[in-house]
Scaffold this motif. Structure first.
Motif, mmCIF file in Angstrom:
data_model
loop_
_atom_site.group_PDB
_atom_site.id
_atom_site.type_symbol
_atom_site.label_atom_id
_atom_site.label_comp_id
_atom_site.label_asym_id
_atom_site.label_seq_id
_atom_site.Cartn_x
_atom_site.Cartn_y
_atom_site.Cartn_z
ATOM 1 N N LYS A 26 16.522 -18.776 8.393
ATOM 2 C CA LYS A 26 17.293 -18.420 9.600
ATOM 3 C C LYS A 26 18.725 -18.055 9.269
ATOM 4 O O LYS A 26 19.381 -17.347 10.026
ATOM 5 N N ARG A 35 19.535 -16.567 6.366
ATOM 6 C CA ARG A 35 19.422 -15.662 5.210
ATOM 7 C C ARG A 35 19.702 -16.405 3.892
ATOM 8 O O ARG A 35 20.330 -15.891 2.984
ATOM 9 N N ALA A 69 22.429 -14.914 1.094
ATOM 10 C CA ALA A 69 23.471 -14.046 1.668
ATOM 11 C C ALA A 69 24.867 -14.619 1.496
ATOM 12 O O ALA A 69 25.773 -14.266 2.236
ATOM 13 N N ALA A 114 27.897 -17.802 0.523
ATOM 14 C CA ALA A 114 28.298 -19.107 1.036
ATOM 15 C C ALA A 114 28.036 -19.107 2.536
ATOM 16 O O ALA A 114 27.939 -18.043 3.152
ATOM 17 N N ILE A 161 29.123 -18.973 5.935
ATOM 18 C CA ILE A 161 30.402 -18.525 6.484
ATOM 19 C C ILE A 161 30.879 -19.475 7.586
ATOM 20 O O ILE A 161 32.075 -19.701 7.751
ATOM 21 N N GLY A 179 28.412 -15.837 -2.802
ATOM 22 C CA GLY A 179 27.976 -17.027 -3.530
ATOM 23 C C GLY A 179 26.518 -16.933 -3.972
ATOM 24 O O GLY A 179 26.129 -17.568 -4.958
#
Ligand code: CO8
Length: 261
Positions: A27, A29, A67, A69, A71, A112
C-alpha cells in the motif's frame, strides 16, 4: 515459506542455503519506514548467525522494489530530531552483513529504496525497473549512502544527473551505467537472483565471505591498503579445510564437499 514475526517484510528459505527477504508494504509502494529498516536489519542479524544461510535474495516482489524512505515519517522530523533518528543504526547493520546479498529489482527503486538496493552485492533488474534519487524534489539529498555508492557505481556525471535533477533511469540505462549486472523479463527477476544465490550458496562460505569483504574494501581504502587486506585474507584461507578440499577435489577430478571450515 515459513511464518515470520515481521510486519513489513517476509522471510523464507527459498532454496537450501538461500534466504529470501521480501519487502511487503504494497500500500505504501514498499516505502521504507523505520520499522521496515529495523526488520530488515533484524532479519539479516539473525541470518548472519545462522550457518544454514549462505546467501540472501533481497526483493520487493514483482511490482515494486521500494519507493524510498517513508515520506510521512520524514515530514515529522526537524533538524534536531533527525540527529537522533534510529535509521542510521539499522543501515549500519545492513551494510555490516557479512554474507552476499543479491537484489531482485522490479518497478520503482527510488531514494532510500535505491540506496537499499545498492547495499546488495549483486543487482538484477527486471525490464520494468526504474531507478532514481528524487530526494532533491523534497529539499533534501540521499541520506543512506546514495551520493557515495551511486557515484562508485555509475560515475560522477551519471550520479550528478540523477541526484541534481531527480530524473529516473530505466533498467537498460542502469545496465549500461553499471548500476545492475543483468536485466531480465520481470517475471524472471527473482528466479535469476535465486539461481545466482544458489550458486554462491554452494561455494565455500569462508572464501565467499572474504571475497565480499575484499571487494567492498576497493571503495573504502586506497589501493595499497586494499591489496594488503586482500593478501591477508588470501593467506588466511590457506588455513581452511575448504581450501584443502577444493584443491584436492580438483586434482582428483571429483566434486568438492565443502564444510565451511
Ligand atoms: N513514502 C510514503 N508513502 C509513499 C511513498 C513514500 N516514499 N511512495 C509512495 N507512497 C504511497 C503514496 O502516498 C500512496 O499512498 P495512498 O494510496 O495512501 O495515497 C501509495 O503509496 C501509492 O502511491 P502513488 O499513488 O503515488 O503511486 P504511483 O504508482 O502513481 O507512483 C511513485 C509511484 C512514482 C513511486 C510515487 O509514489 C512517488 O513518487 N513516490 C515518492 C518517491 C520519492 O520521492 N522517494 C524518495 C523519498 S526520500 C528518501 O528516500 C530519502 C532517503 C533517505 C534515507 C535516509 C534514512 C536514514
Amino acid at each position: 515459506g515459513a511464518e515470520t514475526p515481521f510486519a513489513d517484510i517476509r522471510i523464507d528459505m527459498v532454496r537450501p542455503g538461500v534466504l529470501r527477504l521480501t519487502i511487503d508494504r504494497p500500500k505504501a509502494r514498499n516505502a521504507l519506514r523505520t520499522q521496515t529498516l529495523r526488520e530488515i536489519a533484524e532479519a539479516l542479524d539473525a541470518a548472519a548467525r545462522d550457518a544454514d544461510v549462505r546467501c540472501v535474495v533481497l526483493t520487493g516482489g514483482p511490482k515494486v522494489f521500494a519507493a524510498g524512505a517513508d515520506i510521512g515519517e520524514l515530514a515529522a522530523h526537524d533538524a534536531t530530531s533527525i540527529l537522533d533518528d534510529a535509521r542510521p543504526g539499522h543501515w549500519k547493520a545492513i551494510r555490516s552483513f557479512p554474507k552476499p546479498i543479491v537484489a531482485a529489482i522490479n518497478g520503482y527503486c527510488l531514494g532510500g529504496g535505491n540506496e537499499l538496493a545498492m547495499h546488495a552485492d549483486i543487482l538484477i533488474a527486471g525490464t520494468t525497473a526504474v531507478f532514481g534519487q528524487p530526494e532533491v524534489n523534497l529539499g533534501i539529498i540521499p541520506g543512506a549512502g546514495g551520493t557515495q555508492r551511486l557515484t562508485h557505481a555509475v560515475g560522477k556525471s551519471n550520479a550528478m544527473l540523477m541526484a541534481l535533477t531527480g530524473a529516473f533511469i530505466d533498467a537498460q540505462t542502469a545496465l549500461a551505467q553499471g548500476l545492475v549486472s543483468e536485466v531480465t523479463q520481470p517475471e524472471l527477476t527473482e528466479d535469476r537472483a535465486i539461481t545466482i544465490a544458489e550458486t554462491i550458496a554452494a561455494k565455500p562460505p569462508l572464501a565467499v565471505r572474504m571475497a565480499k569483504e575484499a571487494v567492498l574494501k576497493a571503495h573504502e581504502v586506497g589501493l595499497e591498503q586494499g591489496l594488503h587486506a586482500e593478501r591477508r585474507a588470501f593467506c588466511q584461507l590457506f588455513a581452511t579445510e575448504d581450501k584443502r578440499e577444493g584443491v584436492s577435489a580438483f586434482l582428483e577430478k571429483r566434486r568438492p564437499a565443502f564444510t565451511g571450515r
